[in-house]
Scaffold this motif. Structure first.
Motif, mmCIF file in Angstrom:
data_model
loop_
_atom_site.group_PDB
_atom_site.id
_atom_site.type_symbol
_atom_site.label_atom_id
_atom_site.label_comp_id
_atom_site.label_asym_id
_atom_site.label_seq_id
_atom_site.Cartn_x
_atom_site.Cartn_y
_atom_site.Cartn_z
ATOM 1 N N GLN A 1 11.021 18.882 -2.834
ATOM 2 C CA GLN A 1 10.016 19.530 -3.525
ATOM 3 C C GLN A 1 9.192 20.351 -2.632
ATOM 4 O OE1 GLN A 1 7.699 16.866 -5.669
ATOM 5 N NE2 GLN A 1 9.392 15.887 -7.068
ATOM 6 N N HIS A 2 8.834 21.401 -3.224
ATOM 7 C CA HIS A 2 8.162 22.373 -2.403
ATOM 8 C C HIS A 2 6.663 22.051 -2.293
ATOM 9 C CE1 HIS A 2 5.653 26.108 -1.709
ATOM 10 N NE2 HIS A 2 6.628 26.774 -0.934
ATOM 11 N N GLY A 3 6.136 22.410 -1.016
ATOM 12 C CA GLY A 3 4.890 21.928 -0.584
ATOM 13 C C GLY A 3 4.484 20.438 -0.263
ATOM 14 N N LEU B 1 16.878 5.982 8.555
ATOM 15 C CA LEU B 1 16.129 6.754 9.247
ATOM 16 C C LEU B 1 15.416 7.691 8.341
ATOM 17 C CD1 LEU B 1 18.257 7.502 12.259
ATOM 18 C CD2 LEU B 1 16.669 5.455 11.834
ATOM 19 N N LEU B 2 14.310 8.301 8.673
ATOM 20 C CA LEU B 2 13.592 9.313 7.648
ATOM 21 C C LEU B 2 13.426 10.504 8.457
ATOM 22 C CD1 LEU B 2 10.789 7.294 6.127
ATOM 23 C CD2 LEU B 2 12.694 7.774 5.082
ATOM 24 N N GLN B 3 14.290 11.686 8.243
ATOM 25 C CA GLN B 3 14.326 13.044 8.724
ATOM 26 C C GLN B 3 13.314 13.895 8.091
ATOM 27 O OE1 GLN B 3 18.192 15.116 8.645
ATOM 28 N NE2 GLN B 3 17.177 16.769 9.773
ATOM 29 N N VAL B 4 12.359 14.489 8.741
ATOM 30 C CA VAL B 4 11.307 15.316 8.280
ATOM 31 C C VAL B 4 11.832 16.377 8.053
ATOM 32 C CG1 VAL B 4 9.046 16.079 8.538
ATOM 33 C CG2 VAL B 4 9.727 13.968 9.803
ATOM 34 N N LEU B 5 11.609 16.920 6.719
ATOM 35 C CA LEU B 5 12.007 18.560 6.230
ATOM 36 C C LEU B 5 10.838 19.387 6.172
ATOM 37 C CD1 LEU B 5 14.406 17.413 3.411
ATOM 38 C CD2 LEU B 5 14.862 17.415 6.189
ATOM 39 N N ARG B 6 11.134 20.789 6.294
ATOM 40 C CA ARG B 6 9.945 21.809 5.975
ATOM 41 C C ARG B 6 9.508 21.463 4.574
ATOM 42 N NH1 ARG B 6 12.185 27.434 8.533
ATOM 43 N NH2 ARG B 6 10.252 28.055 7.670
ATOM 44 N N LYS B 7 8.364 21.919 4.585
ATOM 45 C CA LYS B 7 7.484 22.046 3.153
ATOM 46 C C LYS B 7 7.608 23.242 2.370
ATOM 47 C CE LYS B 7 3.352 19.589 4.604
ATOM 48 N NZ LYS B 7 1.912 19.529 4.620
ATOM 49 N N ASP B 8 8.015 24.320 3.208
ATOM 50 C CA ASP B 8 8.082 25.657 2.477
ATOM 51 C C ASP B 8 9.628 26.116 1.945
ATOM 52 O OD1 ASP B 8 9.177 25.810 4.883
ATOM 53 O OD2 ASP B 8 8.317 27.955 5.329
ATOM 54 N N ASN C 1 1.033 -1.155 0.047
ATOM 55 C CA ASN C 1 0.037 -0.058 -0.030
ATOM 56 C C ASN C 1 0.926 1.148 0.177
ATOM 57 O OD1 ASN C 1 -1.779 1.965 1.863
ATOM 58 N ND2 ASN C 1 -2.893 0.852 0.591
ATOM 59 N N CYS C 2 1.150 1.829 -1.003
ATOM 60 C CA CYS C 2 2.288 3.168 -1.338
ATOM 61 C C CYS C 2 1.590 4.289 -0.994
ATOM 62 C CB CYS C 2 2.893 2.765 -2.766
ATOM 63 S SG CYS C 2 4.161 3.824 -2.987
ATOM 64 N N SER C 3 1.846 5.014 -0.305
ATOM 65 C CA SER C 3 1.428 6.363 0.221
ATOM 66 C C SER C 3 2.022 7.301 -0.673
ATOM 67 C CB SER C 3 1.378 6.412 1.706
ATOM 68 O OG SER C 3 0.635 5.575 2.013
ATOM 69 N N HIS C 4 1.549 8.099 -1.466
ATOM 70 C CA HIS C 4 2.274 9.325 -2.063
ATOM 71 C C HIS C 4 2.065 10.583 -1.397
ATOM 72 C CE1 HIS C 4 2.916 6.460 -5.594
ATOM 73 N NE2 HIS C 4 1.433 6.240 -5.697
ATOM 74 N N PHE C 5 1.399 10.597 -0.212
ATOM 75 C CA PHE C 5 1.299 11.882 0.477
ATOM 76 C C PHE C 5 2.810 12.615 0.886
ATOM 77 C CE2 PHE C 5 0.244 9.059 3.444
ATOM 78 C CZ PHE C 5 1.010 9.423 4.582
ATOM 79 N N VAL C 6 3.838 11.376 0.836
ATOM 80 C CA VAL C 6 5.205 11.983 1.134
ATOM 81 C C VAL C 6 6.165 12.088 0.230
ATOM 82 C CG1 VAL C 6 4.871 11.307 3.804
ATOM 83 C CG2 VAL C 6 5.589 9.813 2.213
ATOM 84 N N HIS C 7 7.067 12.509 0.314
ATOM 85 C CA HIS C 7 8.310 12.442 -0.932
ATOM 86 C C HIS C 7 9.543 11.948 -0.025
ATOM 87 C CE1 HIS C 7 10.959 14.568 -3.884
ATOM 88 N NE2 HIS C 7 10.453 13.667 -4.361
ATOM 89 N N VAL C 8 9.856 10.959 -0.209
ATOM 90 C CA VAL C 8 11.168 10.220 0.171
ATOM 91 C C VAL C 8 12.357 10.759 -0.742
ATOM 92 C CG1 VAL C 8 12.427 8.346 1.059
ATOM 93 C CG2 VAL C 8 9.968 8.554 1.540
ATOM 94 N N ILE C 9 13.229 11.218 -0.291
ATOM 95 C CA ILE C 9 14.578 11.792 -0.992
ATOM 96 C C ILE C 9 15.935 11.134 -0.469
ATOM 97 C CG2 ILE C 9 13.227 13.949 -1.768
ATOM 98 C CD1 ILE C 9 14.819 15.514 0.220
ATOM 99 N N LYS C 10 16.938 10.937 -1.474
ATOM 100 C CA LYS C 10 18.105 10.597 -0.917
ATOM 101 C C LYS C 10 19.212 11.490 -0.734
ATOM 102 C CE LYS C 10 20.278 9.166 -5.313
ATOM 103 N NZ LYS C 10 20.925 7.982 -5.749
#
Length: 718
Positions: A94-96, A114-121, A79-88
């Motif tokens: 990506q903005h927003g 580990l997955l570090q959360v980044l800002r959207k703006d 069940n692949c969720s696209h509401f997040v953007h995983v980057i290396k």
């Protein structure tokens, strides 16, 4: 030990014949892959219509065609969720979007991150104060460690309990057990478009057999990867680690294998299931067998993998697996630093596994005679003239029929489930004008169908889904027109015409229902007669996914018919349930309209909004609805004998047809027919049987009250 090449070739050829007989052949494997991938593609149609943030992918043995009936392999559903953007790396921000940066350091295991959360703006870390209470709402998904805001894996496990199904926790997966269906492992995942850093070396690694080819590696690199909420067995940060998954690339590699390689993998899984795991607590997995196979293919010449070499190839794979166990290191094929055996096998289990594998290898294939799965051992004895031929096991033709029936049911279920979700999204109170949305959707899908090239899965999926939506549009338009002007326009008739062949009956019955409500009994009778003629009781299977229900074995005629083609047979073998939303109410007979108001205020409050939304509609199985409409139509036409025959058929269907999902609705319709016949005791009996089937959210509660009111008014004594 005998190493006679002639002996090995003889056993290999006979073993290949046995595996061919039980369905491990090119024809069955390719058909299974097509039908599973078609089901996956049907689920992606929502992306064309809605701002969908989830895509489901099928992985594992079922999608690869690397299983048999007897192995009872489960289905791996990601069940692949696209509401997040995983980057290396930061350049991919990506903005927003909810951007999650992969972090790998000395604390993370190879193949994990580990997955570090980044800002959207802006491309900066999201900072949260470390002194916040762990009970704060934001900490349900995040935690702060070492100044970094990290995503918690545990908060993204699928809550399958919400859907009313039985499930068992199995590592990162929830194993969902649906009655009558193969078990399905549901896993939540986030997509990453980039190829993982740990797998870069694989792209340049070259084996003896030059497999995978450079073209295959280039394709795999473009598939990116997933991150899955599960940690390594030997992790230092178990509560925060995510596994990097290359499932899409692995599936592609499996699709490239020849039939001997597939047979070798299936034999390894049988050996694992029969000889190893029962004695070793299941510590070895089929994925480890697959990994051993892929390593063997890479380090051998491709022409070695031929039917006369099957036993030698199997022995080579078992030796590879034996070496992995001896070293306690099974290197992931694409990310070799990820040891699949890390922390899984105890010293005692290691000793036992090595003993079993060594003994099996030394038998030079004779141990295969003891495998009961798919009666492989007995079949091999017959092939080797060691056993008198016998007829009580399934023939190759019957096995192909069973497999074909399963494949067609899987596709039909996917279509029915997605139609259910389309209607739920369309009829949501916030959705706006239903007719406008349906018109827009059908227009989009038709355009997509015209633009897609021939012979693609996308075109086949659209061809299967479009008629159902056109039928819903035609019924919604006709309902408005019947209410306003007492007519049905050419537009509605055209929509009904396009939807007639969605399956055996549902499109035709919605058209017949509209004609009945319009008052055109002659047209209604013709459509019903034609539909009944198409509904072969020895072949047609009802399909409904409104809710999880017990499923009975399919008819032999259905299996046989399914073996004569692919998904195009759905139109002659499958009868979908008929769904009327409230926007179609004027195309619904009064007796069926009660189903749209089945729930009391208390029941409305207690319903599960995720899966009970269909209870605001009128939904009925096709076969009982044929006979109910015939009963009503023949009554209007004053054809008493045919009316009574329709009533008899309705009674027999409810009593005999074991695969009715909406049996309570059929009983409610039968009860109202009995009321019309002045058989009030029989009507009450129908309503009580209906309530025994579904005690709550059942229109029978109202119908019983109405019947008692009629008794009191007419001073009848029950």
């Amino acid at each position: 030990m005998s190493r006679d090449p002639a002996y090995f070739r003889t056993i290999s050829v006979k073993l290949s014949e046995v595996l061919d007989d039980i369905g491990v052949n090119e024809k069955t494997v390719l058909k299974k892959r097509r039908m599973i991938l078609l089901s996956e593609t049907i689920g992606k149609i929502e992306l064309l219509l809605f701002d969908k943030c989830v895509t489901n992918y099928y992985f594992g043995s079922q999608s690869e065609g690397s299983t048999t009936i007897g192995l009872e392999s489960d289905m791996d559903l990601v069940n692949c969720s696209h509401f997040v953007h995983v980057i290396k790396d930061w350049s991919e921000w990506q903005h927003g979007m909810i951007n999650l940066l992969m972090i790998r350091d000395e604390t993370t295991s190879p193949g994990y991150c580990l997955l570090q959360v980044l800002r959207k703006d802006e491309p900066l870390p999201l900072y949260l104060p470390e002194h916040l209470s762990e009970s704060a709402d934001i900490f349900r998904c995040y935690t702060v460690r070492g100044g970094r805001t990290l995503m918690k894996p545990a908060s993204f496990n699928i809550d399958v309990d919400a859907f009313g199904v039985t499930n068992v926790k199995n590592g990162p997966a929830n194993t969902v057990k649906l009655a009558g269906f193969t078990e399905c492992d549901l896993v939540t995942a986030f997509p990453c478009k980039s190829w993982p850093v740990e797998a870069q070396a694989w792209l340049v690694r070259q084996g003896i057999g030059r497999w995978p080819t450079e073209e295959m590696k280039t394709y795999c690199e473009k598939t990116g990867c997933f991150v899955v909420p599960v940690s390594s067995k030997s992790s230092q940060c178990e509560d925060l680690e995510w596994r990097i998954s290359t499932s899409m690339a692995e599936r592609y590699l499996m699709f490239s294998l020849n039939i001997t390689q597939i047979r070798c993998y299936i034999l390894m899984k049988m050996i694992l299931k029969v000889f190893i795991n029962p004695q070793c607590n299941g510590v070895l997995s089929s994925f480890m067998c697959k990994t051993a196979l892929l390593h063997c293919i890479q380090c051998t010449y491709s022409n070695s993998w031929q039917p006369p070499n099957l036993l030698a190839c199997l022995t080579f794979c078992l030796i590879m697996l034996e070496n992995f166990v001896r070293q306690m290191n099974c290197p992931h094929f694409i990310i070799p630093k990820n040891n699949l055996m890390a922390g899984r096998i105890s010293p005692r289990e290691k000793h036992k596994i090595l003993e079993i594998l060594q003994n099996f290898i030394q038998t030079e294939g004779r141990a295969l005679l003891a495998i009961p799965i798919d009666k492989l051992g007995t079949r091999l004895q017959v092939k080797m003239n060691m056993y008198v031929a016998f007829n009580y096991y399934w023939s190759p033709a019957l096995i192909y029929e069973i497999n074909s029936g399963d494949f067609l049911m899987h596709v039909s279920t996917a279509i029915n489930a997605n139609h259910l979700l389309f209607l739920e999204r369309i009829t949501d109170e916030r959705s706006g004008d239903v007719q406008e949305m349906l018109s827009d959707f059908t227009f989009k899908l038709m355009n997509a169908y015209r633009e897609i090239g021939c012979n693609s899965l996308e075109k086949s999926a659209l061809k299967l889904m479009i008629p159902l939506l056109y039928t819903s549009l035609g019924s919604a338009v006709a309902s408005s027109e019947i209410y306003a002007d007492g007519v049905i326009s050419r537009k509605a008739l055209t929509c009904f015409s396009i939807g007639l062949n969605s399956d055996v009956s549902s499109g035709r019955l919605k058209f017949a229902s509209a004609m009945y409500c319009l008052g055109d009994m002659i047209k209604t009778e013709i459509v019903l007669r034609n539909t009944e003629g198409l509904y072969d009781l020895n072949i047609v299977e009802p399909v409904c996914k409104c809710f999880v229900s017990r499923t009975v074995p399919t008819r032999h005629g259905f299996k046989y018919k399914s073996s004569t083609g692919n998904e195009e047979l759905l139109r002659r073998t499958i009868a979908f349930c008929i769904r009327f939303t409230r926007h179609e109410i004027n195309c619904v007979p009064q007796e069926l309209q009660y189903e749209m108001f089945r729930s009391t205020q208390e029941e409305l409050f207690e319903r599960n909004e995720l899966c009970d939304f269909w209870m605001d509609w009128a939904v009925v199985d096709s076969l009982p609805y044929i006979y109910f409409l015939q009963y009503k139509t023949y009554g209007h036409l004053q054809r008493a004998a045919e009316q009574q025959q329709a009533l008899t058929n309705l009674v027999a269907t409810i009593e005999i047809e074991s695969n009715l999902c909406h049996r309570e609705t059929a009983l409610n319709l039968l009860g109202q027919c009995m009321e019309q016949e002045n058989r009030h005791n029989d009507a009450l009996r129908c309503y009580m049987l209906s309530l025994n089937t579904r005690a709550r959210n059942n229109a029978a509660n109202f119908l019983v009250s109405r019947l008692f009111h009629a008794f009191a008014r007419n001073r009848h004594v029950v």
